[in-house]
Design an enzyme around this catalytic site. Structure first.
Site, PDB file in Angstrom:
ATOM      1  CB  SER A 124     -11.371 -95.084 -15.943  1.00 30.91           C
ATOM      2  OG  SER A 124     -10.626 -94.604 -14.863  1.00 30.91           O
ATOM      3  CE1 TYR A 149      -9.765-100.653 -15.249  1.00 32.58           C
ATOM      4  CE2 TYR A 149      -8.457 -98.838 -14.382  1.00 32.58           C
ATOM      5  CZ  TYR A 149      -9.673 -99.365 -14.729  1.00 32.58           C
ATOM      6  OH  TYR A 149     -10.809 -98.619 -14.592  1.00 32.58           O
ATOM      7  CE  LYS A 153     -12.244 -99.783 -18.085  1.00 31.93           C
ATOM      8  NZ  LYS A 153     -13.420-100.528 -18.525  1.00 31.93           N
TER       9      LYS A 153
HETATM   10  C1  UD1 Z   1      -8.393 -96.541  -8.810  1.00 27.45           C
HETATM   11  C2  UD1 Z   1      -7.659 -96.659 -10.109  1.00 27.45           C
HETATM   12  C3  UD1 Z   1      -8.555 -96.208 -11.223  1.00 27.45           C
HETATM   13  C4  UD1 Z   1      -9.794 -97.069 -11.246  1.00 27.45           C
HETATM   14  C5  UD1 Z   1     -10.486 -97.017  -9.914  1.00 27.45           C
HETATM   15  C6  UD1 Z   1     -11.550 -98.080  -9.893  1.00 27.45           C
HETATM   16  C7  UD1 Z   1      -5.286 -96.279  -9.554  1.00 27.45           C
HETATM   17  C8  UD1 Z   1      -4.110 -95.410  -9.764  1.00 27.45           C
HETATM   18  N1  UD1 Z   1      -6.430 -95.873 -10.105  1.00 27.45           N
HETATM   19  O1  UD1 Z   1      -8.655 -95.147  -8.584  1.00 27.45           O
HETATM   20  O2  UD1 Z   1      -7.882 -96.308 -12.441  1.00 27.45           O
HETATM   21  O3  UD1 Z   1     -10.657 -96.660 -12.262  1.00 27.45           O
HETATM   22  O4  UD1 Z   1      -9.577 -97.293  -8.842  1.00 27.45           O
HETATM   23  O5  UD1 Z   1     -12.368 -97.932  -8.804  1.00 27.45           O
HETATM   24  O6  UD1 Z   1      -5.216 -97.286  -8.895  1.00 27.45           O
HETATM   25  N2  UD1 Z   1      -6.125 -94.912  -0.586  1.00 27.45           N
HETATM   26  C9  UD1 Z   1      -5.568 -95.013   0.677  1.00 27.45           C
HETATM   27  N3  UD1 Z   1      -5.680 -96.197   1.337  1.00 27.45           N
HETATM   28  C10 UD1 Z   1      -6.304 -97.294   0.798  1.00 27.45           C
HETATM   29  C11 UD1 Z   1      -6.870 -97.182  -0.483  1.00 27.45           C
HETATM   30  C12 UD1 Z   1      -6.742 -95.982  -1.150  1.00 27.45           C
HETATM   31  O7  UD1 Z   1      -4.981 -94.058   1.186  1.00 27.45           O
HETATM   32  O8  UD1 Z   1      -6.343 -98.343   1.460  1.00 27.45           O
HETATM   33  C13 UD1 Z   1      -6.028 -93.633  -1.306  1.00 27.45           C
HETATM   34  C14 UD1 Z   1      -5.271 -93.746  -2.606  1.00 27.45           C
HETATM   35  O9  UD1 Z   1      -3.910 -93.556  -2.419  1.00 27.45           O
HETATM   36  C15 UD1 Z   1      -5.926 -92.631  -3.421  1.00 27.45           C
HETATM   37  C16 UD1 Z   1      -7.361 -92.564  -2.890  1.00 27.45           C
HETATM   38  O10 UD1 Z   1      -7.330 -93.233  -1.628  1.00 27.45           O
HETATM   39  O11 UD1 Z   1      -5.294 -91.423  -3.145  1.00 27.45           O
HETATM   40  C17 UD1 Z   1      -8.363 -93.266  -3.775  1.00 27.45           C
HETATM   41  O12 UD1 Z   1      -7.885 -94.575  -4.052  1.00 27.45           O
HETATM   42  P1  UD1 Z   1      -8.779 -95.680  -4.785  1.00 27.45           P
HETATM   43  O13 UD1 Z   1     -10.087 -95.807  -4.096  1.00 27.45           O
HETATM   44  O14 UD1 Z   1      -7.953 -96.915  -4.932  1.00 27.45           O
HETATM   45  O15 UD1 Z   1      -9.085 -95.032  -6.200  1.00 27.45           O
HETATM   46  P2  UD1 Z   1      -8.084 -94.462  -7.305  1.00 27.45           P
HETATM   47  O16 UD1 Z   1      -6.700 -94.882  -7.078  1.00 27.45           O
HETATM   48  O17 UD1 Z   1      -8.341 -92.994  -7.424  1.00 27.45           O
END
Ligand code: UD1
Length: 338
Positions: A124, A149, A153
Site C-alpha cells: 500500500s 495495519y 505492510k
Molecule cells: C485507507 C488507508 C490505507 C488503506 C486504504 C484501503 C488510512 C489513513 N489509510 O486509505 O492505508 O490502504 O484505506 O482501502 O486510513 N473520507 C471522508 N469521508 C469518509 C471516508 C473517507 O471524507 O466517510 C476521506 C478521508 O478523510 C480521505 C479520503 O476520503 O481523505 C480517502 O479515504 P479512504 O477511502 O478511507 O482511503 P485512505 O484513507 O486514503
C-alpha cells in the site's frame, strides 16, 4: 498456468481472478470468507464463463495450506488475504500482526518447500506516509507507519526483502496500491464492506442510495486547493490488470528477485472532486457535511507511475468518472441482495 489467489473472493482479489482468467491463467482461490461472500465465486464464474477451484481455507492454517500446495501444480501466488481496517488495527493490533504476517510467513515457507517461485504481494502507498515530494516514486523512503495495519505492510515488505536476500530462489513483486475504487462494469462483482464503510467511495454510494443519511467529509482545512484531502483513486479493474502484468513480468525473472512498484493513476483528486464527479455520473445530489479531520489521514498523496509503465508495460486506462459510474451501478445492484 495455475495461480493461487489468496483472498480471491475479496474486492481486489475477485477482480484479479477475472483478469487472470481473461489472460489464460487458471486462478485457484483460497479465502476464509472472513470479509467476503461465497456468492462472489458464482459471479466470477458467470463473468469468465467457467468454474473456478475454491478452497475455504485460512492462510494461517499451515497444514490446510500445505494440502493446497500438494494438490495443485502452482506456478505463482498473488497474496491478497489480509485485514485492512486501519481503525480496527489500532484497537486490536495483535489480530493484525498475527493474521497479516503469519499468513505471509506460511506462504513463503510453502513456496520454498514446493518450489513455487513467483509471488505478487499486496502492499500500500501507506508505507510512504505523508511524502515530502509529490508525486511519490518508489525511491521515496518509507516512514514509520501510522497504524498497525500500515506496519503489517511495511514489515511484510521487509520479510520479503530478507527472504530474497537469503538467496531464496524466489521472484517477488510488491505492488503498492493507491486508492482502489469502482467495480466490474458487469456490476456482478464489486466492493462489499461489512457494516459502516471506512472508505470514501462505498460511503458515497451508500449515501446516494439512502443506506446512510449523509456523507461526512473529514476536514476542509487542509493545505490543498479546496481544503479537502487528495488521493490517487484507481479503478479496481486497472489494478487487477496490473497484477497480471506483474506475474507475466515475473515469468521472465530468475534467481533471487524483488521489486516494489506503485500502482495508481498518477493523478490526484480531492474528496470534493470525487463528490462532484459522482454527482455528475449518477445524476444524484449527494448530501454531505464537513466534519473535523480524521486522525491518521495524510493531506495529499498520488503516485509517480513511471516505473509501472517502464517495468510492467502497464498504465491505468479508466477514469475517475468510469470508476464512480461502475461503483454506482454495483451499489444499485447489490441492494437487491441485502
Ligand atoms: C485507507 C488507508 C490505507 C488503506 C486504504 C484501503 C488510512 C489513513 N489509510 O486509505 O492505508 O490502504 O484505506 O482501502 O486510513 N473520507 C471522508 N469521508 C469518509 C471516508 C473517507 O471524507 O466517510 C476521506 C478521508 O478523510 C480521505 C479520503 O476520503 O481523505 C480517502 O479515504 P479512504 O477511502 O478511507 O482511503 P485512505 O484513507 O486514503
Amino acid at each position: 498456468m495455475q495461480i493461487l489467489v489468496t483472498g480471491g473472493l475479496g474486492f481486489i482479489g475477485s477482480h484479479t481472478v477475472v483478469a487472470l482468467a481473461e489472460q489464460g491463467f487458471t486462478p485457484i482461490i483460497v479465502d476464509n470468507l472472513s470479509n467476503s461472500e461465497f456468492f462472489i465465486k458464482e459471479r466470477i464464474e458467470q463473468i469468465i464463463g467457467k468454474a473456478v477451484k475454491f478452497y475455504e481455507t485460512d492462510c494461517n492454517d499451515l497444514q490446510a495450506m500445505e494440502k493446497i500446495f500438494q494438490e495443485n501444480a502452482l506456478q505463482g501466488i498473488i497474496h491478497f488475504a489480509a485485514y485492512k481496517a486501519v481503525g480496527e488495527s489500532v484497537a486490536e493490533p495483535l489480530k493484525y500482526y498475527e493474521n497479516n504476517l503469519f499468513s505471509l510467513i506460511n506462504l513463503l515457507k510453502l513456496m520454498q518447500k514446493y518450489a513455487v517461485q513467483k509471488l505478487v504481494f499486496s502492499s500500500s502507498c501507506t508505507v510512504y506516509g505523508q511524502a515530502e515530494k509529490l508525486p511519490v516514486d518508489e525511491s521515496t523512503p518509507t516512514l514509520p507507519a501510522f497504524s498497525p495495519y500500515g506496519n503489517t505492510k511495511q514489515i511484510g515488505e521487509e520479510i520479503l526483502q530478507d527472504v530474497v536476500r537469503s538467496n531464496a530462489d524466489l521472484q517477488i513483486i510488491s505492488l503498492r496500491y493507491f486508492n482502489p475504487i469502482g467495480a466490474h462494469p458487469s456490476a456482478l462483482i464489486g466492493e462489499l464492506p461489512r457494516g459502516v464503510p471506512n472508505n470514501l467511495v462505498p460511503y458515497i454510494t451508500q449515501t446516494a442510495i439512502g443506506k446512510r443519511s449523509i456523507l461526512n467529509v473529514f476536514g476542509n482545512d487542509y493545505p490543498t486547493p479546496d481544503g479537502t484531502c487528495i488521493r490517487d483513486f484507481i479503478h479496481v479493474c486497472d489494478l487487477a490488470e496490473a497484477h497480471v502484468k506483474a506475474l507475466e513480468f515475473l515469468q521472465q525473472q530468475n534467481g533471487s528477485f524483488i521489486d516494489f512498484i506503485n500502482i495508481g493513476t498518477g493523478k490526484g483528486n480531492s474528496v470534493l472532486e470525487v463528490i462532484k464527479t459522482f454527482e455528475q455520473v449518477s445524476g444524484k445530489k449527494l448530501p454531505y457535511q464537513f466534519v473535523p479531520r480524521r486522525s491518521g489521514d495524510v493531506t495529499a498523496i498520488y503516485a509517480d507511475v513511471s516505473k509501472a509503465e517502464k517495468v510492467l508495460g502497464w498504465k491505468a486506462k479508466r477514469t475517475l468518472a468510469d470508476a464512480l459510474a461502475d461503483a454506482w451501478r454495483w451499489e444499485q445492484t447489490i441492494r437487491t441482495y441485502q
